[in-house]
Design a protein around this motif. Structure first.
Motif, mmCIF file in Angstrom:
data_model
loop_
_atom_site.group_PDB
_atom_site.id
_atom_site.type_symbol
_atom_site.label_atom_id
_atom_site.label_comp_id
_atom_site.label_asym_id
_atom_site.label_seq_id
_atom_site.Cartn_x
_atom_site.Cartn_y
_atom_site.Cartn_z
ATOM 1 N N GLN A 63 0.867 -1.183 0.000
ATOM 2 C CA GLN A 63 0.000 0.000 0.000
ATOM 3 C C GLN A 63 0.903 1.232 0.000
ATOM 4 O O GLN A 63 1.000 1.953 0.986
ATOM 5 C CB GLN A 63 -0.914 -0.010 1.230
ATOM 6 N N PRO A 64 1.587 1.485 -1.117
ATOM 7 C CA PRO A 64 2.665 2.483 -1.162
ATOM 8 C C PRO A 64 2.248 3.901 -0.785
ATOM 9 O O PRO A 64 3.088 4.695 -0.372
ATOM 10 C CB PRO A 64 3.138 2.425 -2.620
ATOM 11 N N GLU A 65 0.947 4.215 -0.939
ATOM 12 C CA GLU A 65 0.525 5.579 -0.610
ATOM 13 C C GLU A 65 0.472 5.828 0.896
ATOM 14 O O GLU A 65 0.409 6.974 1.350
ATOM 15 C CB GLU A 65 -0.845 5.882 -1.243
ATOM 16 N N VAL A 66 0.517 4.746 1.687
ATOM 17 C CA VAL A 66 0.517 4.888 3.152
ATOM 18 C C VAL A 66 1.959 4.914 3.647
ATOM 19 O O VAL A 66 2.719 3.977 3.426
ATOM 20 C CB VAL A 66 -0.253 3.725 3.818
ATOM 21 N N ALA A 67 2.330 6.003 4.324
ATOM 22 C CA ALA A 67 3.713 6.167 4.770
ATOM 23 C C ALA A 67 3.955 5.398 6.058
ATOM 24 O O ALA A 67 3.245 5.583 7.043
ATOM 25 C CB ALA A 67 4.019 7.642 4.983
ATOM 26 N N ILE A 133 0.878 18.688 5.506
ATOM 27 C CA ILE A 133 1.353 17.628 6.398
ATOM 28 C C ILE A 133 0.299 16.532 6.406
ATOM 29 O O ILE A 133 -0.760 16.681 7.016
ATOM 30 C CB ILE A 133 1.598 18.159 7.823
ATOM 31 N N ALA A 134 0.592 15.438 5.694
ATOM 32 C CA ALA A 134 -0.382 14.352 5.567
ATOM 33 C C ALA A 134 -0.202 13.285 6.646
ATOM 34 O O ALA A 134 -1.180 12.745 7.155
ATOM 35 C CB ALA A 134 -0.296 13.719 4.191
ATOM 36 N N THR A 135 1.060 12.963 6.959
ATOM 37 C CA THR A 135 1.328 11.937 7.982
ATOM 38 C C THR A 135 2.283 12.434 9.068
ATOM 39 O O THR A 135 2.285 11.892 10.169
ATOM 40 C CB THR A 135 1.949 10.675 7.351
ATOM 41 N N GLY A 136 3.111 13.410 8.754
ATOM 42 C CA GLY A 136 4.125 13.887 9.691
ATOM 43 C C GLY A 136 5.467 13.214 9.523
ATOM 44 O O GLY A 136 6.480 13.705 10.034
ATOM 45 N N ALA A 137 5.518 12.096 8.786
ATOM 46 C CA ALA A 137 6.769 11.336 8.664
ATOM 47 C C ALA A 137 7.820 12.111 7.871
ATOM 48 O O ALA A 137 8.998 12.155 8.260
ATOM 49 C CB ALA A 137 6.502 9.992 8.001
ATOM 50 N N THR A 138 7.414 12.714 6.758
ATOM 51 C CA THR A 138 8.369 13.438 5.925
ATOM 52 C C THR A 138 8.929 14.639 6.662
ATOM 53 O O THR A 138 10.140 14.898 6.639
ATOM 54 C CB THR A 138 7.689 13.887 4.618
ATOM 55 N N ALA A 139 8.058 15.382 7.339
ATOM 56 C CA ALA A 139 8.514 16.550 8.100
ATOM 57 C C ALA A 139 9.451 16.140 9.227
ATOM 58 O O ALA A 139 10.439 16.819 9.512
ATOM 59 C CB ALA A 139 7.314 17.324 8.658
ATOM 60 N N THR A 140 9.161 15.015 9.863
ATOM 61 C CA THR A 140 10.020 14.521 10.941
ATOM 62 C C THR A 140 11.410 14.173 10.413
ATOM 63 O O THR A 140 12.432 14.504 11.033
ATOM 64 C CB THR A 140 9.375 13.294 11.618
ATOM 65 N N ALA A 141 11.460 13.504 9.245
ATOM 66 C CA ALA A 141 12.750 13.183 8.640
ATOM 67 C C ALA A 141 13.516 14.462 8.300
ATOM 68 O O ALA A 141 14.732 14.545 8.509
ATOM 69 C CB ALA A 141 12.552 12.342 7.390
ATOM 70 N N LEU A 178 -1.531 26.471 9.235
ATOM 71 C CA LEU A 178 -2.623 27.438 9.179
ATOM 72 C C LEU A 178 -3.977 26.807 9.452
ATOM 73 O O LEU A 178 -4.790 27.370 10.192
ATOM 74 C CB LEU A 178 -2.641 28.139 7.811
ATOM 75 N N ILE A 179 -4.255 25.670 8.839
ATOM 76 C CA ILE A 179 -5.544 25.015 9.044
ATOM 77 C C ILE A 179 -5.342 23.522 9.245
ATOM 78 O O ILE A 179 -4.471 22.904 8.637
ATOM 79 C CB ILE A 179 -6.521 25.260 7.868
ATOM 80 N N GLN A 180 -6.155 22.956 10.130
ATOM 81 C CA GLN A 180 -6.171 21.513 10.380
ATOM 82 C C GLN A 180 -7.626 21.059 10.310
ATOM 83 O O GLN A 180 -8.285 20.894 11.325
ATOM 84 C CB GLN A 180 -5.550 21.189 11.740
ATOM 85 N N PRO A 181 -8.139 20.875 9.091
ATOM 86 C CA PRO A 181 -9.574 20.635 8.918
ATOM 87 C C PRO A 181 -10.013 19.286 9.493
ATOM 88 O O PRO A 181 -9.340 18.280 9.303
ATOM 89 C CB PRO A 181 -9.759 20.638 7.391
ATOM 90 N N PRO A 182 -11.140 19.256 10.184
ATOM 91 C CA PRO A 182 -11.688 17.957 10.603
ATOM 92 C C PRO A 182 -12.066 17.158 9.359
ATOM 93 O O PRO A 182 -12.496 17.711 8.350
ATOM 94 C CB PRO A 182 -12.931 18.348 11.421
ATOM 95 N N GLY A 183 -11.859 15.874 9.429
ATOM 96 C CA GLY A 183 -12.150 15.047 8.266
ATOM 97 C C GLY A 183 -11.109 15.166 7.174
ATOM 98 O O GLY A 183 -11.356 14.760 6.032
ATOM 99 N N PHE A 184 -9.929 15.677 7.508
ATOM 100 C CA PHE A 184 -8.838 15.818 6.533
ATOM 101 C C PHE A 184 -8.526 14.465 5.906
ATOM 102 O O PHE A 184 -8.417 13.455 6.589
ATOM 103 C CB PHE A 184 -7.597 16.352 7.249
ATOM 104 N N TYR A 185 -8.370 14.446 4.566
ATOM 105 C CA TYR A 185 -7.991 13.186 3.918
ATOM 106 C C TYR A 185 -6.911 13.356 2.863
ATOM 107 O O TYR A 185 -6.252 12.390 2.502
ATOM 108 C CB TYR A 185 -9.215 12.504 3.291
ATOM 109 N N ALA A 186 -6.703 14.579 2.362
ATOM 110 C CA ALA A 186 -5.662 14.776 1.348
ATOM 111 C C ALA A 186 -5.271 16.244 1.295
ATOM 112 O O ALA A 186 -6.127 17.132 1.342
ATOM 113 C CB ALA A 186 -6.145 14.321 -0.022
#
Length: 218
Positions: A63-67, A133-141, A178-186
């Motif tokens: 499932q490559p899209e999942v980090a 920021i979709a998962t936080g993994a890239t920013a953490t790296a 700036l924004i962290q929308p509820p129900g964020f998916y992409a």
């Protein structure tokens, strides 16, 4: 609803939140490719130099899209160990994904760094900018890379992020979103124009920033 017209619009709006960080020791670091147009606007507004931190997501093999983590320059690797365990991904599978992504990362570093040395981060404030920021993994790296390169303070900044992902960013002194929308998916769902950023655009933005800092023509 699209909160941002495009990455440049998002960058200008993000820059307005970061004006208090303006100073001679600040370096803005975009995450290629999509984070660079956002970062370019931030760097211009803060009158700061612009550079890159090259990172790559490590996707779950089936499932490559999942980090499950990310890697960065200098051998940095960040793994979500809990997710790896839940997904049943073996150490050998993780290593295989990393080898593949490391090859891509190394080739990108070679292309993006052509003709320009990496900016010295020693003792400086690094503002790491992405388009979301979709998962936080890239920013953490990326934070790990900035620390390894000597940054004294690390700020992660993005126009939009998932409410669950933003708190997972590790290694930053502060995260500005700036924004962290509820129900964020992409990330792209919050941009009217979220077309791919080309490598040529990245190179053009970096060159323009170097000219700006040297006092040359825009």
């Amino acid at each position: 609803m699209h909160e941002f017209l495009d990455r440049a619009d998002a960058g200008r709006r993000l820059a307005a939140r970061l004006t208090s960080l303006r100073g001679p020791d600040v370096v803005v670091l975009g995450l290629p490719r999509g984070g660079v147009p956002v970062a370019a606007e931030v760097a211009a507004a803060l009158e700061a130099p612009l550079d890159l931190i090259v990172v790559r997501k490590l996707g779950i093999p089936f499932q490559p899209e999942v980090a499950m983590g990310a890697i960065g320059e200098g051998g940095v690797r960040v793994l979500d160990e809990a997710l790896v365990a839940r997904a049943g991904v073996s150490a050998a599978d993780v290593d295989a994904v990393e080898r593949q992504e490391r090859a891509t990362l190394d080739s990108r570093v070679a292309r993006f760094r052509t003709g320009a040395e990496r900016l010295d981060l020693t003792g400086r404030t690094a503002i790491i900018v992405d388009d979301g920021i979709a998962t936080g993994a890239t920013a953490t790296a990326a934070c790990g890379v900035a620390r390894q390169l000597g940054a004294a303070r690390v700020i992660v900044a993005a126009p939009v992020g998932g409410p669950d992902a933003v708190p997972r960013v590790g290694g930053a002194d502060d995260v500005v979103c700036l924004i962290q929308p509820p129900g964020f998916y992409a990330v792209g769902a919050h941009y009217r124009d979220f077309g791919q950023t080309s490598e040529e655009e990245v190179a053009t933005l970096l060159a323009a920033a170097r000219r700006r800092m040297a006092g040359g023509a825009p």
